[in-house]
Design a protein around this motif. Structure first.
Motif, PDB file in Angstrom:
ATOM      1  N   PRO A   1       0.786  -1.243   0.000  1.00 28.60           N
ATOM      2  CA  PRO A   1       0.000   0.000   0.000  1.00 28.60           C
ATOM      3  C   PRO A   1       0.822   1.300   0.000  1.00 28.60           C
ATOM      4  O   PRO A   1       0.523   2.196  -0.802  1.00 28.60           O
ATOM      5  CB  PRO A   1      -0.876  -0.135   1.250  1.00 28.60           C
ATOM      6  N   PRO A   2       1.856   1.457   0.859  1.00 27.20           N
ATOM      7  CA  PRO A   2       2.567   2.745   0.838  1.00 27.20           C
ATOM      8  C   PRO A   2       3.280   3.028  -0.481  1.00 27.20           C
ATOM      9  O   PRO A   2       3.713   4.161  -0.725  1.00 27.20           O
ATOM     10  CB  PRO A   2       3.581   2.624   1.989  1.00 27.20           C
ATOM     11  N   MET A   3       3.387   2.008  -1.359  1.00 27.00           N
ATOM     12  CA  MET A   3       4.058   2.194  -2.644  1.00 27.00           C
ATOM     13  C   MET A   3       3.163   2.882  -3.684  1.00 27.00           C
ATOM     14  O   MET A   3       3.651   3.441  -4.654  1.00 27.00           O
ATOM     15  CB  MET A   3       4.506   0.837  -3.198  1.00 27.00           C
ATOM     16  N   VAL A   4       1.846   2.850  -3.464  1.00 26.76           N
ATOM     17  CA  VAL A   4       0.931   3.421  -4.469  1.00 26.76           C
ATOM     18  C   VAL A   4       1.160   4.932  -4.594  1.00 26.76           C
ATOM     19  O   VAL A   4       1.330   5.467  -5.695  1.00 26.76           O
ATOM     20  CB  VAL A   4      -0.540   3.109  -4.112  1.00 26.76           C
ATOM     21  N   GLY A   5       1.209   5.620  -3.459  1.00 30.61           N
ATOM     22  CA  GLY A   5       1.365   7.074  -3.473  1.00 30.61           C
ATOM     23  C   GLY A   5       2.686   7.515  -4.078  1.00 30.61           C
ATOM     24  O   GLY A   5       2.726   8.480  -4.853  1.00 30.61           O
ATOM     25  N   ILE A   6       3.751   6.813  -3.755  1.00 40.80           N
ATOM     26  CA  ILE A   6       5.058   7.224  -4.277  1.00 40.80           C
ATOM     27  C   ILE A   6       5.194   6.838  -5.757  1.00 40.80           C
ATOM     28  O   ILE A   6       5.723   7.616  -6.559  1.00 40.80           O
ATOM     29  CB  ILE A   6       6.229   6.672  -3.410  1.00 40.80           C
ATOM     30  N   ALA A   7       4.679   5.686  -6.137  1.00 37.86           N
ATOM     31  CA  ALA A   7       4.754   5.264  -7.546  1.00 37.86           C
ATOM     32  C   ALA A   7       4.013   6.259  -8.442  1.00 37.86           C
ATOM     33  O   ALA A   7       4.453   6.585  -9.541  1.00 37.86           O
ATOM     34  CB  ALA A   7       4.161   3.865  -7.700  1.00 37.86           C
ATOM     35  N   ARG A   8       2.885   6.765  -7.937  1.00 41.07           N
ATOM     36  CA  ARG A   8       2.087   7.737  -8.690  1.00 41.07           C
ATOM     37  C   ARG A   8       2.909   8.981  -9.051  1.00 41.07           C
ATOM     38  O   ARG A   8       2.718   9.569 -10.113  1.00 41.07           O
ATOM     39  CB  ARG A   8       0.862   8.135  -7.853  1.00 41.07           C
ATOM     40  N   GLN A   9       3.824   9.362  -8.176  1.00 37.52           N
ATOM     41  CA  GLN A   9       4.656  10.543  -8.428  1.00 37.52           C
ATOM     42  C   GLN A   9       5.523  10.353  -9.677  1.00 37.52           C
ATOM     43  O   GLN A   9       5.929  11.316 -10.306  1.00 37.52           O
ATOM     44  CB  GLN A   9       5.582  10.817  -7.233  1.00 37.52           C
ATOM     45  N   TYR A  10       5.840   9.090  -9.990  1.00 37.49           N
ATOM     46  CA  TYR A  10       6.720   8.806 -11.124  1.00 37.49           C
ATOM     47  C   TYR A  10       5.962   8.328 -12.359  1.00 37.49           C
ATOM     48  O   TYR A  10       6.502   8.370 -13.461  1.00 37.49           O
ATOM     49  CB  TYR A  10       7.766   7.752 -10.719  1.00 37.49           C
ATOM     50  N   GLY A  11       4.739   7.809 -12.170  1.00 38.23           N
ATOM     51  CA  GLY A  11       3.941   7.338 -13.310  1.00 38.23           C
ATOM     52  C   GLY A  11       4.699   6.343 -14.166  1.00 38.23           C
ATOM     53  O   GLY A  11       5.176   5.331 -13.666  1.00 38.23           O
ATOM     54  N   GLU A  12       4.821   6.669 -15.478  1.00 32.77           N
ATOM     55  CA  GLU A  12       5.436   5.677 -16.374  1.00 32.77           C
ATOM     56  C   GLU A  12       6.954   5.549 -16.183  1.00 32.77           C
ATOM     57  O   GLU A  12       7.569   4.649 -16.747  1.00 32.77           O
ATOM     58  CB  GLU A  12       5.102   6.014 -17.835  1.00 32.77           C
ATOM     59  N   ASN A  13       7.529   6.435 -15.356  1.00 34.64           N
ATOM     60  CA  ASN A  13       8.958   6.278 -15.034  1.00 34.64           C
ATOM     61  C   ASN A  13       9.171   5.384 -13.824  1.00 34.64           C
ATOM     62  O   ASN A  13      10.204   5.461 -13.158  1.00 34.64           O
ATOM     63  CB  ASN A  13       9.592   7.640 -14.751  1.00 34.64           C
ATOM     64  N   CYS A  14       8.157   4.566 -13.544  1.00 36.96           N
ATOM     65  CA  CYS A  14       8.260   3.724 -12.341  1.00 36.96           C
ATOM     66  C   CYS A  14       7.802   2.298 -12.623  1.00 36.96           C
ATOM     67  O   CYS A  14       6.873   2.070 -13.406  1.00 36.96           O
ATOM     68  CB  CYS A  14       7.390   4.331 -11.230  1.00 36.96           C
ATOM     69  N   THR A  15       8.479   1.362 -11.990  1.00 32.97           N
ATOM     70  CA  THR A  15       8.022  -0.026 -11.983  1.00 32.97           C
ATOM     71  C   THR A  15       7.736  -0.411 -10.538  1.00 32.97           C
ATOM     72  O   THR A  15       8.558  -0.151  -9.657  1.00 32.97           O
ATOM     73  CB  THR A  15       9.106  -0.968 -12.547  1.00 32.97           C
ATOM     74  N   ALA A  16       6.565  -0.988 -10.307  1.00 37.23           N
ATOM     75  CA  ALA A  16       6.216  -1.444  -8.962  1.00 37.23           C
ATOM     76  C   ALA A  16       6.350  -2.957  -8.906  1.00 37.23           C
ATOM     77  O   ALA A  16       5.637  -3.671  -9.622  1.00 37.23           O
ATOM     78  CB  ALA A  16       4.794  -1.024  -8.608  1.00 37.23           C
ATOM     79  N   ILE A  17       7.268  -3.424  -8.078  1.00 39.16           N
ATOM     80  CA  ILE A  17       7.411  -4.867  -7.863  1.00 39.16           C
ATOM     81  C   ILE A  17       6.679  -5.196  -6.571  1.00 39.16           C
ATOM     82  O   ILE A  17       7.005  -4.656  -5.513  1.00 39.16           O
ATOM     83  CB  ILE A  17       8.897  -5.262  -7.746  1.00 39.16           C
ATOM     84  N   SER A  18       5.660  -6.054  -6.684  1.00 37.93           N
ATOM     85  CA  SER A  18       4.866  -6.385  -5.497  1.00 37.93           C
ATOM     86  C   SER A  18       4.917  -7.883  -5.234  1.00 37.93           C
ATOM     87  O   SER A  18       4.825  -8.685  -6.165  1.00 37.93           O
ATOM     88  CB  SER A  18       3.401  -5.989  -5.696  1.00 37.93           C
ATOM     89  N   GLY A  19       5.042  -8.233  -3.972  1.00 36.77           N
ATOM     90  CA  GLY A  19       5.087  -9.645  -3.609  1.00 36.77           C
ATOM     91  C   GLY A  19       3.970 -10.016  -2.648  1.00 36.77           C
ATOM     92  O   GLY A  19       3.647  -9.249  -1.730  1.00 36.77           O
ATOM     93  N   PHE A  20       3.362 -11.181  -2.875  1.00 32.02           N
ATOM     94  CA  PHE A  20       2.283 -11.670  -1.995  1.00 32.02           C
ATOM     95  C   PHE A  20       2.464 -13.167  -1.781  1.00 32.02           C
ATOM     96  O   PHE A  20       3.166 -13.833  -2.537  1.00 32.02           O
ATOM     97  CB  PHE A  20       0.914 -11.397  -2.628  1.00 32.02           C
ATOM     98  N   ARG A  21       1.750 -13.687  -0.782  1.00 29.54           N
ATOM     99  CA  ARG A  21       1.811 -15.130  -0.517  1.00 29.54           C
ATOM    100  C   ARG A  21       1.255 -15.909  -1.697  1.00 29.54           C
ATOM    101  O   ARG A  21       1.859 -16.858  -2.171  1.00 29.54           O
ATOM    102  CB  ARG A  21       1.001 -15.469   0.741  1.00 29.54           C
TER     103      ARG A  21
END
Lengths: 303, 256
Positions: free
Chosen positions: B115-135
């Protein structure tokens, strides 16, 4: 006209409500919500002679109606307090109570001497911290040592000295009598009660220090009882604390014998708690035609 | 600067089993808030507030989103609050992520660290890759939110039931070797955080990490939430997650 102003050890407080040491830092974190001048005073974070890093984390555990802490007196030392915090605090139009703790009698005396001539209004000598290995509670659970450390601080101080007592004793009244006999100008109580929580999934204590000090509403009845016992045992004034969360609690602990009230863990739940308590006391005085809040101190009519 | 008050929940969603997403109308808080900061939320009947990271901020609407996991009775109590009801919060708290203009970012989140990655990733938009891990697939959340902000997503699950099988650290190493980012933001469990920091250091990439610790006041007064960081002379000193953090430069952190 001021119904809430109280005199405590010759120091005038605009109201009897003081955030307790260790729960309010030096006030900086709460100033954005309300001016510190609303408070009767601030008992600042416990200060030692030298910087202390405190205990490893976790230092906090929740309990029913309260919490445990094992911070272990993390602070920057007395010189940092005098250089960085006190000059700021003296501009806030509130009383400054310097809470001091040492691991030896000599260290406590040296701390008191260092505060001579400073703008600190009063000293609160902590002989009851449950989270440090030396000094701390070891001073506060023995009548003789409690008396010795009080005497040493008094002999080296030009301020009123209030001694903060540990509830982790068989007879808190005996400790109170001993510090009174050795020159204490006031006593404050109660510090936290020693407690423990265990994570049943891991079998490990939640606190890295295994044990810690219990505070919050859970300890309030113990605080009322001990304030009452101590107020009946000594002639010096009593500052009451331990789980005070609302103005009704402040009235209750004052009826038990406290002339000044400290508010601690309640601030974590509601940072406005001290201000709400002050406003509640104001209304209480108005509603009950009390000219000054001091009138209710020790007025409990025991059966 | 923070506020404390009772703020209205304008929407509530159940994102996955035990994961709730609440949007709160609090214009004063939203105006002050930045990505990576957190809120201290009061749960009725429980003494201490619960620290919950701010997932996203909508300054125009005057709302913040809190996405939290039911971990105990306190957070279970919070999960019972519904749309239209009030939530007692202190926010925004702590130091959040620092945004660097015109660079390429990677956000690494694990589980409730996503969750805390959504707000910061938005600041970069297409200049960002979000790597998310779940069970597993059932626990996957927020991937659409990243994509809606133009962020590229890499999904990892422990069992391979969604996205690629494996840990976020493996996906990060791969990405770094193919298309090296300028900055890494991470909120993952401590053991993995240490690995993320090591990858960043080896490749000379700035890395900001979000820490957590048991907390009481949330503002830096009680000194409860100690964490070890390197002091001026390189020795380990105790700073505090709530006030000095929760976001630290990974080079500052003394990993256990």
């Amino acid at each position: 006209m001021n119904r809430l102003s109280v005199e405590f050890c010759g120091v005038e407080f605009k109201n009897p409500v003081v955030p307790a040491s260790g729960t309010y830092g030096y006030g900086r974190e709460y100033e954005c919500l309300y001016p510190l001048s609303k408070l009767g005073g601030i008992s600042v974070k416990g200060t030692t002679l030298h910087r202390r890093e405190g205990n490893p984390a976790p230092r906090i555990a929740e309990t029913p109606s309260g919490m445990l802490n094992s911070v272990g007196l993390q602070n920057g030392g007395v010189e940092r307090f005098l250089d960085t915090e006190l000059p700021n605090l003296v501009t806030k139009d509130t009383r400054v109570i310097a809470n001091i703790a040492g691991s030896t009698v000599e260290e406590c005396a040296e701390l008191a001497a260092r505060l001579k001539g400073t703008a600190v209004d009063m000293i609160e000598l902590n002989i009851s911290c449950p989270n440090v290995k030396q000094g701390g509670a070891a001073f506060g659970t023995d009548c003789t040592i409690a008396g010795q450390v009080t005497r040493a601080v008094k002999d080296n101080s030009d301020k009123p000295v209030m001694v903060k007592l540990s509830p982790n004793v068989t007879s808190i009244a005996d400790i109170a009598r001993s510090v009174e006999a050795n020159g204490a100008d006031a006593v404050s109580l109660i510090n936290t009660l020693l407690g423990m929580r265990i994570d049943i999934k891991t079998g490990r204590p939640i606190l890295r220090n295994n044990v810690g000090g219990l505070s919050g509403p859970a300890v309030f009845p113990v605080a009322v009882r001990m304030v009452w016992q101590v107020a009946n045992a000594v002639k010096i004034p009593v500052c009451g604390m331990g789980g005070v969360s609302a103005w009704e609690d402040a009235v209750e602990i004052m009826m038990a014998g406290a002339s000044l009230v400290q508010v601690g863990a309640a601030i974590f739940r509601d940072p406005y708690a001290p201000v709400k308590i002050i406003e509640g006391l104001e209304r209480y005085c108005e509603d009950n035609n009390i000219a000054n809040i001091s009138e209710i101190v020790g007025t409990v009519k025991p059966w | 600067m923070y506020k404390q008050g009772q703020y209205r929940i304008v929407s509530k969603k159940n994102l996955a089993k035990g994961i709730f997403d609440v949007e709160i109308s609090c214009p004063h808080v939203a105006r002050l808030a930045g990505p990576g900061q957190f809120a201290q939320v009061a749960a009725e009947g429980y003494f201490l507030r619960r620290p919950i990271s701010i997932c996203d901020i909508d300054k125009d609407k005057g709302t913040i989103r809190l996405v939290f996991e039911v971990r105990g009775k306190g957070t279970e109590q919070l999960s019972r609050l519904n749309e239209g009801e009030l939530m007692d919060i202190m926010a925004p708290l702590g130091n959040g992520f620092k945004v660097v203009e015109g660079v390429k970012a990677v956000c690494v989140g694990g589980g409730i660290g996503v969750p805390p990655m959504v707000g910061i990733a938005r600041q970069y938009g297409e200049n960002c890759t979000a790597i998310s891990g779940f069970r597993n697939m059932a626990a996957v959340i927020l991937q659409e939110d990243f994509r809606a902000a133009g962020v590229k997503t890499v999904l990892c699950t422990d069992d391979g039931s969604a996205g690629r099988k494996g840990f976020v650290t493996e996906a990060l190493e791969e990405l770094v070797s193919q298309d090296k980012p300028d900055i890494i933001y991470a909120c993952v469990p401590m053991v993995m955080l240490k690995k993320v920091a090591a990858v960043a250091e080896k490749n000379g990439i700035e890395c900001q990490v979000s820490l957590e610790e048991r907390m009481a006041c949330g503002v830096g007064a009680c000194l409860g939430c100690a964490c070890k960081v390197k002091g001026e002379n390189g020795e380990a000193v105790h700073k505090h997650v709530c006030k000095n953090g929760p976001v630290f430069d990974s080079k500052e952190v003394v990993f256990p």
